[in-house]
Write a protein that holds these residues in place. Sequence first.
Motif, PDB file in Angstrom:
ATOM      1  N   LEU A   1       0.844  -1.194   0.000  1.00 37.23           N
ATOM      2  CA  LEU A   1       0.000   0.000   0.000  1.00 37.23           C
ATOM      3  C   LEU A   1       0.883   1.249   0.000  1.00 37.23           C
ATOM      4  O   LEU A   1       1.757   1.402   0.846  1.00 37.23           O
ATOM      5  N   ARG A   2       0.655   2.136  -0.961  1.00 37.57           N
ATOM      6  CA  ARG A   2       1.472   3.335  -1.082  1.00 37.57           C
ATOM      7  C   ARG A   2       1.247   4.272   0.108  1.00 37.57           C
ATOM      8  O   ARG A   2       0.157   4.351   0.655  1.00 37.57           O
ATOM      9  N   GLU A   3       2.301   4.987   0.444  1.00 35.81           N
ATOM     10  CA  GLU A   3       2.246   5.840   1.632  1.00 35.81           C
ATOM     11  C   GLU A   3       1.153   6.892   1.531  1.00 35.81           C
ATOM     12  O   GLU A   3       0.418   7.136   2.502  1.00 35.81           O
ATOM     13  N   GLU A   4       1.006   7.523   0.360  1.00 33.09           N
ATOM     14  CA  GLU A   4       0.009   8.582   0.241  1.00 33.09           C
ATOM     15  C   GLU A   4      -1.413   8.030   0.379  1.00 33.09           C
ATOM     16  O   GLU A   4      -2.293   8.703   0.945  1.00 33.09           O
ATOM     17  N   THR A   5      -1.626   6.794  -0.106  1.00 28.17           N
ATOM     18  CA  THR A   5      -2.949   6.181   0.035  1.00 28.17           C
ATOM     19  C   THR A   5      -3.219   5.838   1.493  1.00 28.17           C
ATOM     20  O   THR A   5      -4.320   6.088   2.008  1.00 28.17           O
TER      21      THR A   5
ATOM     22  N   LEU B   1       2.236   4.812   9.842  1.00 25.10           N
ATOM     23  CA  LEU B   1       3.042   5.084   8.648  1.00 25.10           C
ATOM     24  C   LEU B   1       4.459   4.533   8.808  1.00 25.10           C
ATOM     25  O   LEU B   1       5.028   3.957   7.871  1.00 25.10           O
ATOM     26  N   ALA B   2       5.040   4.688  10.000  1.00 30.13           N
ATOM     27  CA  ALA B   2       6.384   4.163  10.244  1.00 30.13           C
ATOM     28  C   ALA B   2       6.397   2.641  10.168  1.00 30.13           C
ATOM     29  O   ALA B   2       7.338   2.039   9.625  1.00 30.13           O
ATOM     30  N   HIS B   3       5.354   2.009  10.699  1.00 27.63           N
ATOM     31  CA  HIS B   3       5.278   0.546  10.637  1.00 27.63           C
ATOM     32  C   HIS B   3       5.117   0.070   9.200  1.00 27.63           C
ATOM     33  O   HIS B   3       5.734  -0.924   8.798  1.00 27.63           O
ATOM     34  N   ALA B   4       4.290   0.761   8.432  1.00 26.71           N
ATOM     35  CA  ALA B   4       4.106   0.388   7.025  1.00 26.71           C
ATOM     36  C   ALA B   4       5.418   0.503   6.263  1.00 26.71           C
ATOM     37  O   ALA B   4       5.741  -0.352   5.416  1.00 26.71           O
ATOM     38  N   ALA B   5       6.197   1.552   6.534  1.00 22.37           N
ATOM     39  CA  ALA B   5       7.494   1.701   5.884  1.00 22.37           C
ATOM     40  C   ALA B   5       8.418   0.541   6.240  1.00 22.37           C
ATOM     41  O   ALA B   5       9.163   0.024   5.383  1.00 22.37           O
ATOM     42  N   ALA B   6       8.379   0.109   7.499  1.00 22.08           N
ATOM     43  CA  ALA B   6       9.197  -1.029   7.924  1.00 22.08           C
ATOM     44  C   ALA B   6       8.754  -2.310   7.221  1.00 22.08           C
ATOM     45  O   ALA B   6       9.589  -3.138   6.832  1.00 22.08           O
ATOM     46  N   GLN B   7       7.445  -2.483   7.042  1.00 25.41           N
ATOM     47  CA  GLN B   7       6.947  -3.665   6.353  1.00 25.41           C
ATOM     48  C   GLN B   7       7.359  -3.659   4.882  1.00 25.41           C
ATOM     49  O   GLN B   7       7.719  -4.700   4.327  1.00 25.41           O
ATOM     50  N   ARG B   8       7.305  -2.489   4.228  1.00 23.63           N
ATOM     51  CA  ARG B   8       7.758  -2.399   2.842  1.00 23.63           C
ATOM     52  C   ARG B   8       9.240  -2.751   2.736  1.00 23.63           C
ATOM     53  O   ARG B   8       9.668  -3.464   1.817  1.00 23.63           O
ATOM     54  N   SER B   9      10.016  -2.252   3.695  1.00 25.33           N
ATOM     55  CA  SER B   9      11.452  -2.523   3.692  1.00 25.33           C
ATOM     56  C   SER B   9      11.729  -4.015   3.851  1.00 25.33           C
ATOM     57  O   SER B   9      12.608  -4.571   3.174  1.00 25.33           O
TER      58      SER B   9
END
Length: 332
Positions: free
Chosen positions: A184-188, A207-215
């Motif tokens: 899921l894109r950050e802006e969405t 948002l920080a957790h989502a970034a970690a999951q993408r990483s």
Amino acid sequence: MVPCTHGLSRSSVANVPRLLLLCAFLPARRFVAWNALRLADDGDALDAAIDKLVVPVLPQLRDDLVRQLFLQRSCIFNCHLESSYLKGVQNNVYCHFLNVSGSAALSGECIAGAHERGRYELTKGGEALRYYQERADAIRKKALPLMDIYREKQAAALHAFQLADAQKPGPRRRVLSAPPLGTLREETLRAILSSHGLPAAEQQRVLAHAAAQRSCMEQVLTHSSITDAFPDLSQEEFAQYAPTLPLSTLFFPKNIRYTYADYRQHLEQTNEYACSHHGYSILPCDTDFHNISISVHEGRWAMISKSNAPAIHFVVRYSKLRDAIENYIDVP
């Protein structure tokens, strides 16, 4: 069709996620009668138990594994709710088991292949019970945990486990109730969180957790494959049970439900992610689990997660149970 694996019936294997989910709400160290095993083959009864959160299913599952002692000649130790096992086959001739509670002990022995002619002894007190309790304690010191259980208090340990595992090669497979957060894109995601009126601090946490999951996903895809299976719900199906944002590994205290438009957008972005990331693939699936996800790192571990708050995760490394879960999600 789900294969019959390591002595577990087809329906028992299919019910493993329900069995593990239920244990999060159970009193510790509760002794369970052996005849309670029948629940493992009754999906309707398990669903009713999940609604009430009172049936001690983890000890039943544990006892089902103990029952395999005579069939598979493995040593499963089950003195406490936090079940353990002795790694490896000890021999191919003699089989033993020991089931101990605070007030009784059930011990048994047999020759491999002749468990119906084995000897079983129930002890309810005295010196014999003390002997079996001491013996159980000695075995437990040599045993490995049947599974690791992560609740909110263990969030840091779970995140450390995920980061370390992302470095290790091996195919990953997941059965999910919604597309993964990492696609899921950050802006969405930011727009979804704002539409729910979340405070800025909570939005930043998600948002920080989502970034970690993408990483983590991108790290895995540098050396291995990920296959995700999740339903593509019609508007009518969505209206019956609207899925939530997959925030279980964050242990977020609120359930954030999609609108149908947000859900379709996440599906589209996941398809785009699959097209742009080599090694990532998605499969359609029909799942009965609206609140459970299953993740597997083949040959290493299987994780069963309760998706909605309060979240809980069970990481299974014991080979027989792990293989049963792997075979379960291998159904096309």
